[in-house]
Design a protein around this motif. Structure first.
Motif, short mmCIF file in Angstrom:
data_model
loop_
_atom_site.label_atom_id
_atom_site.label_comp_id
_atom_site.label_asym_id
_atom_site.label_seq_id
_atom_site.Cartn_x
_atom_site.Cartn_y
_atom_site.Cartn_z
N GLY A 132 12.23 -26.36 3.57
CA GLY A 132 12.09 -25.24 4.50
C GLY A 132 13.03 -24.09 4.20
N VAL A 133 14.29 -24.39 3.93
CA VAL A 133 15.26 -23.34 3.65
C VAL A 133 14.97 -22.67 2.30
CG1 VAL A 133 17.69 -22.89 3.15
CG2 VAL A 133 17.07 -24.26 5.12
N ALA A 134 14.68 -23.46 1.28
CA ALA A 134 14.35 -22.87 -0.03
C ALA A 134 13.08 -22.03 0.07
CB ALA A 134 14.20 -23.97 -1.08
N GLY A 135 12.08 -22.55 0.74
CA GLY A 135 10.83 -21.79 0.92
C GLY A 135 11.05 -20.52 1.72
N PHE A 136 11.85 -20.61 2.77
CA PHE A 136 12.16 -19.43 3.57
C PHE A 136 12.79 -18.35 2.70
CE2 PHE A 136 15.42 -17.01 5.89
CZ PHE A 136 14.61 -16.32 6.78
N MET A 137 13.79 -18.74 1.91
CA MET A 137 14.49 -17.74 1.11
C MET A 137 13.59 -17.14 0.04
SD MET A 137 17.31 -17.05 2.45
CE MET A 137 17.67 -15.82 1.23
N ILE A 138 12.76 -17.95 -0.60
CA ILE A 138 11.86 -17.44 -1.63
C ILE A 138 10.85 -16.47 -1.00
CG2 ILE A 138 9.98 -18.08 -3.20
CD1 ILE A 138 11.65 -20.67 -3.77
N LEU A 139 10.23 -16.88 0.09
CA LEU A 139 9.25 -16.01 0.74
C LEU A 139 9.91 -14.81 1.40
CD1 LEU A 139 6.85 -18.73 2.08
CD2 LEU A 139 6.32 -16.96 0.39
N TRP A 140 11.14 -14.98 1.91
CA TRP A 140 11.87 -13.85 2.47
C TRP A 140 12.09 -12.80 1.39
CZ3 TRP A 140 16.14 -10.97 1.57
CH2 TRP A 140 16.63 -10.18 2.60
N LEU A 141 12.50 -13.24 0.20
CA LEU A 141 12.71 -12.30 -0.91
C LEU A 141 11.41 -11.61 -1.31
CD1 LEU A 141 15.24 -14.33 -3.07
CD2 LEU A 141 15.67 -12.13 -1.94
N CYS A 142 10.31 -12.36 -1.34
CA CYS A 142 9.00 -11.76 -1.66
C CYS A 142 8.60 -10.73 -0.60
CB CYS A 142 7.93 -12.83 -1.79
SG CYS A 142 8.14 -13.92 -3.22
N ALA A 143 8.80 -11.06 0.67
CA ALA A 143 8.49 -10.13 1.75
C ALA A 143 9.39 -8.90 1.68
CB ALA A 143 8.64 -10.82 3.11
N TRP A 144 10.64 -9.11 1.33
CA TRP A 144 11.59 -8.00 1.21
C TRP A 144 11.17 -7.04 0.10
CZ3 TRP A 144 15.65 -7.33 -2.60
CH2 TRP A 144 16.55 -6.31 -2.30
N VAL A 145 10.81 -7.60 -1.06
CA VAL A 145 10.37 -6.76 -2.18
C VAL A 145 9.09 -6.02 -1.81
CG1 VAL A 145 9.46 -6.83 -4.55
CG2 VAL A 145 11.53 -8.09 -3.98
N SER A 146 8.14 -6.71 -1.17
CA SER A 146 6.91 -6.03 -0.77
C SER A 146 7.19 -4.96 0.29
CB SER A 146 5.86 -7.03 -0.28
OG SER A 146 6.23 -7.60 0.94
N GLY A 147 8.18 -5.19 1.14
CA GLY A 147 8.57 -4.18 2.12
C GLY A 147 9.20 -2.97 1.46
N LEU A 148 10.02 -3.20 0.44
CA LEU A 148 10.60 -2.07 -0.30
C LEU A 148 9.51 -1.26 -0.98
CD1 LEU A 148 13.76 -3.65 -1.99
CD2 LEU A 148 13.67 -2.11 -0.02
N TYR A 149 8.53 -1.96 -1.54
CA TYR A 149 7.40 -1.29 -2.19
C TYR A 149 6.63 -0.45 -1.18
CZ TYR A 149 3.05 -0.65 -4.75
OH TYR A 149 1.95 -0.10 -5.35
N ARG A 150 6.36 -1.02 0.00
CA ARG A 150 5.66 -0.27 1.04
C ARG A 150 6.48 0.91 1.51
NH1 ARG A 150 4.21 -2.16 5.89
NH2 ARG A 150 2.55 -0.64 5.82
N PHE A 151 7.79 0.73 1.69
CA PHE A 151 8.64 1.83 2.12
C PHE A 151 8.58 2.98 1.11
CE2 PHE A 151 12.74 4.05 2.03
CZ PHE A 151 12.76 4.55 3.33
N TYR A 152 8.67 2.64 -0.15
CA TYR A 152 8.60 3.66 -1.19
C TYR A 152 7.26 4.40 -1.13
CZ TYR A 152 8.33 5.97 -5.67
OH TYR A 152 8.16 6.91 -6.64
N ASN A 153 6.17 3.66 -1.05
CA ASN A 153 4.84 4.28 -1.04
C ASN A 153 4.60 5.13 0.21
OD1 ASN A 153 3.93 3.42 -3.53
ND2 ASN A 153 3.05 1.53 -2.70
N LEU A 154 5.05 4.66 1.37
CA LEU A 154 4.78 5.36 2.62
C LEU A 154 5.74 6.51 2.90
CD1 LEU A 154 4.03 2.32 4.96
CD2 LEU A 154 2.38 3.96 4.06
N HIS A 155 7.01 6.36 2.48
CA HIS A 155 8.01 7.33 2.93
C HIS A 155 8.70 8.09 1.81
CE1 HIS A 155 7.48 5.73 6.94
NE2 HIS A 155 7.63 4.51 6.44
N LEU A 156 8.71 7.57 0.62
CA LEU A 156 9.40 8.25 -0.47
C LEU A 156 8.46 8.76 -1.56
CD1 LEU A 156 12.49 5.92 -0.96
CD2 LEU A 156 12.33 8.01 0.39
N GLY A 157 7.30 8.14 -1.69
CA GLY A 157 6.36 8.50 -2.75
C GLY A 157 5.97 9.95 -2.74
#
Length: 161
Positions: A132-157
């Motif tokens: 659970g903890v390893a999966g949480f951290m891996i998926l948290w990192l994936c969600a974080w990267v996808s959130g950064l990508y969305r932030f860039y596309n929506l607000h900085l692009g």
């Protein structure tokens, strides 16, 4: 009113700031030879701060805005984040049982107690915790990267030529 890009940046910074707390909280447990009550409470202080820094922006800002932004990127980001929290919940099913068994046996006060001998299902609970903890951290990192990508596309692009 505050611009949406500013709120998005603050939410992103809050979630980003949670990473060191989550990693250091995990390191406290990894580094400890014996998990005493003092080690557990120190670990929980860091983990709770990390979870608050992530969960508050998710609940207060991201979830309410999701229905109006059902693009592919938003769905991927939400899916990864939801799966991360699902695995955290899975980990909690192990954590609660381990805590109960150790508390009932006063194992937090007696460092000589073998944790695996406290209950016949201890290995399963520890497995849930690890997965659970390893999966949480891996998926948290994936969600974080996808959130950064969305932030860039929506607000900085649109700012970049």
């Amino acid at each position: 009113m505050v611009d949406e890009s500013v709120v998005a940046a603050v939410a992103g910074l809050s979630v980003t700031a949670s990473l060191p707390f989550l990693l250091y909280g995990a390191w406290i447990m990894i580094d400890a030879e014996v998990v005493t009550w003092k080690v557990l409470t120190r670990h929980l202080r860091y983990i709770l701060v990390g979870l608050l820094l992530t969960t508050v922006p998710v609940v207060a800002w991201m979830i309410p805005r999701l229905p109006g932004q059902l693009s592919g990127g938003a769905v991927v980001h939400a899916f990864l984040g939801l799966q991360a929290y699902a695995l955290l919940t899975f980990a909690l099913t192990g954590i609660v049982r381990i805590f109960q068994a150790k508390r009932d046996a006063d194992a937090y006060d007696d460092p000589d107690v073998d944790i695996d001998e406290l209950h016949e299902d201890m290995g399963k609970w520890r497995g849930r915790l690890r997965v659970g903890v390893a999966g949480f951290m891996i998926l948290w990192l994936c969600a974080w990267v996808s959130g950064l990508y969305r932030f860039y596309n929506l607000h900085l692009g649109q700012l970049v030529l």
